[in-house]
Structure formats: C-alpha cells, structure tokens
Design an enzyme around this catalytic site. Structure first.
Site, short mmCIF file in Angstrom:
data_model
loop_
_atom_site.label_atom_id
_atom_site.label_comp_id
_atom_site.label_asym_id
_atom_site.label_seq_id
_atom_site.Cartn_x
_atom_site.Cartn_y
_atom_site.Cartn_z
N GLN A 141 -4.42 -1.68 9.60
CA GLN A 141 -4.39 -3.03 9.01
C GLN A 141 -4.99 -4.04 9.98
OE1 GLN A 141 -3.53 -3.57 5.82
NE2 GLN A 141 -3.92 -5.75 5.95
N ASP B 201 -10.84 2.81 4.25
CA ASP B 201 -11.15 1.38 4.22
C ASP B 201 -12.66 1.14 4.24
OD1 ASP B 201 -9.34 -0.70 3.95
OD2 ASP B 201 -8.51 -0.40 5.95
N LYS C 255 0.84 -1.20 0.00
CA LYS C 255 0.00 0.00 0.00
C LYS C 255 0.88 1.26 0.00
CE LYS C 255 -3.72 -2.62 2.14
NZ LYS C 255 -4.53 -3.00 3.28
N1 GUN Z 1 -6.96 -7.10 6.25
C1 GUN Z 1 -7.35 -7.85 5.21
N2 GUN Z 1 -7.89 -7.06 4.24
C2 GUN Z 1 -7.82 -5.80 4.69
C3 GUN Z 1 -8.23 -4.54 4.15
O1 GUN Z 1 -8.76 -4.42 3.04
N3 GUN Z 1 -7.99 -3.47 4.94
C4 GUN Z 1 -7.43 -3.56 6.17
N4 GUN Z 1 -7.25 -2.45 6.87
N5 GUN Z 1 -7.06 -4.71 6.70
C5 GUN Z 1 -7.25 -5.82 5.96
#
Ligand code: GUN
Length: 303
Positions: free
Chosen positions: A98, A121, A54
C-alpha cells in the site's frame, strides 16, 4: 441532467461476481485458492482502511489474504526481506504494497523487487515499461486506470481515435491512464498544474479522466458537449449551514464533510454525454480490478 450516469458501484459488483464465479470454478477443478498478500507500512488511517477493504473483498470472493502490517520505522532492508519472502511463497499469488510509504523508504526499490508475475498493482517498472511500449503487453495494469478504461468500455464510449485529456500525471493514476488510452488508440494529452490554459486543453476532449486531486476544479464550461467524464478525485469539502458557517457534527463535534470529485458534477452533468459520480464511480472499480488481477496472477502461476 443530460449526461448518462456511469454506475461504478453496479459495474464493480458485476466484475466481482464474475471473479467470484471463476474462483469457485478453479477451486472445484482442484486448482489453488488465489492468495493476495497486503503489506501495510505504518498507521495511516486512509491506507489501513483501503487495505481492510481489499482483504474483505478477498474473503467475499473466495480468495485468501495474508496481511503484513509493519511498523512505520521498518528498515529498507527488512521491508525488502519481506517482499522477497512473499515472492518465494507459493500460496501468495499477488503482492500489494500500500502506497504511500514513509519518506525514509525507497519506494522505487521496493516496487522493483515485487516479482512481475505477482505485481497485481501493475507498479513494477517492468510492467509499467511494457505498458509504455508499442507491441508489448504488461502482465498487469494498475487497478484505478484499468477501472477507468473498463467503465468507458462498459458505457460504450468509443476510445479508438478519440481525443482524451488526462488531468494529473501521478504514477498511480494519471500517467498509467494516459498510457492505457494510447494503447487503446486514443490521441492523448496529459495536463497538470503547470499547463498554461487548462480549460482550453480540456475543451478539446471527447474523453476526460480527472485525477488531479483538486475539489470540483473542472467546471461545466470546460467540457465539450457530449464528452465522457471519468472523475477519479475523492476530496472532502466542508458542509455548510444556510448562513455559510461550517456544519458541526453533533456526534463528533468536528466539521462535517462531503465527498466530491475533481469535477463540478452539477455543472458537468448538464453538458457531458457520460459521467461518473463521486462516490460510486471509479472508487469501487479499483478494488474490483485488483480482485481480477489477483485471479489472473493465480492463473498465470498455474502454468
Ligand atoms: N495508494 C493509493 N492507491 C493505491 C493503489 O491502487 N495501490 C496501492 N498499492 N496503493 C495505493
């Protein structure tokens, strides 16, 4: 193969190029550089890899990223203080925590604290609540489900009026994907581990979104001919020698794995009308949609 392959890698590349161009334009217009704060709690290798991807995407698209790796034993109070600091920082347009968080932390309270304008998100209860309500619009939609719908639209699959079946009801993928499909006027069934007759339910579907986390569970004969199959699963299965024993890597000495989805691709591709591969289907879309959401966050905060 009868199914048309939906190339997530190519579509994600196009989304990223569009975001990059818009970011360059806003900077040329004297506006701020979009910034994404990433919060990584602990040392999970998978989470660290995703966060790293990211951050790299931000750099490639001309955005700033602010990384906040914190210890796995951080207290709830200290994590909440960090989120509040990021909410107040004008250079931070998007906040990504995350998931999953270590067990001692209250995920719901953390996600609730993220300002809805920075919730790139789409996991804040307010944005999710708006997604679930008729006539209301969330500011952001969770990235993976958003990517699934984007792929269907790019492939020209009609969603309005279609029977859609979502396998899995997770907060991150299954449930928001179902809500998004309802918003797009599909008739939606959510199936899961307790569903009585999974194959029968899936056979009704014009659109299948598989996010149940079980390697190759959806078989070819579960699929209605011509259906669109979006496979969100990423599962490692052991590679085997001709005699059926596990193939061991000469380099690492460990069993070698290959990545497969929740759908048996070889069977499904002979029946489906459209199908996403694993890897190279939904995977690349998650980060592309996060980048689109971060740009949108900066635009919302311009106003
Ligand atoms: N863990 C697995 N997929 C995601 C996601 O799309 N965003 C976040 N923040 N954590 C995750």
């Amino acid at each position: 193969m009868t199914a048309e392959l939906i190339d997530g890698t190519a579509i994600a590349k196009k989304v990223r190029a569009e975001v990059k161009e818009k970011v360059a334009k806003r900077i040329a217009d004297g506006k701020s550089q979009p910034g994404l704060a990433t919060v990584l709690v602990g040392e999970r290798i998978d989470s660290a890899t995703y966060v790293n991807m990211k951050q790299k995407a931000c750099a490639e698209l001309g955005m700033t990223s602010f990384h906040h790796p914190v210890s796995s034993d951080i207290t709830q109070e200290d994590l909440e203080t960090l989120i509040k600091k990021l909410n107040a920082d004008p250079k931070v347009n998007g906040i990504l925590v995350q998931l999953p968080l270590p067990d001692h932390l209250d995920e719901e309270r953390v996600l609730q604290l993220v300002s809805i304008e920075k919730d790139v998100d789409g996991f804040s209860p307010i944005n999710l609540g708006r997604l679930a309500q008729k006539g209301r619009e969330p500011l952001f939609v969770p990235c993976t489900p958003y990517g699934c719908i984007y792929l269907l639209k790019e492939a020209g699959v009609p969603i309005s009026g279609a029977n859609a079946v979502v396998l899995g009801r997770s907060n991150i993928v299954g449930m928001p994907a179902a809500l998004l499909l309802v918003k797009e006027n599909a008739t939606v069934t959510v199936v899961h581990s307790r569903t009585k007759d999974l194959p029968a339910a899936v056979r009704q579907a014009d659109i299948i979104i598989a996010a149940i986390g079980r390697a190759e569970m959806v078989r070819g004969d579960w699929i209605k001919p011509g259906a669109a199959v979006i496979d969100v699963g990423i599962n490692g299965i052991p590679l085997l020698n001709d005699d059926g024993t596990p193939l061991i890597s000469e380099k690492t000495g460990k069993p070698r794995q290959k990545l497969v989805g929740d759908v048996n691709f070889d069977e499904a591709k002979e029946v489906a009308g459209f199908i996403t591969p694993v890897p190279g289907g939904v995977g690349p879309m998650t980060i592309a949609m996060l980048m689109a959401n971060t740009l949108r966050a900066a635009e919302i905060q311009d106003k």
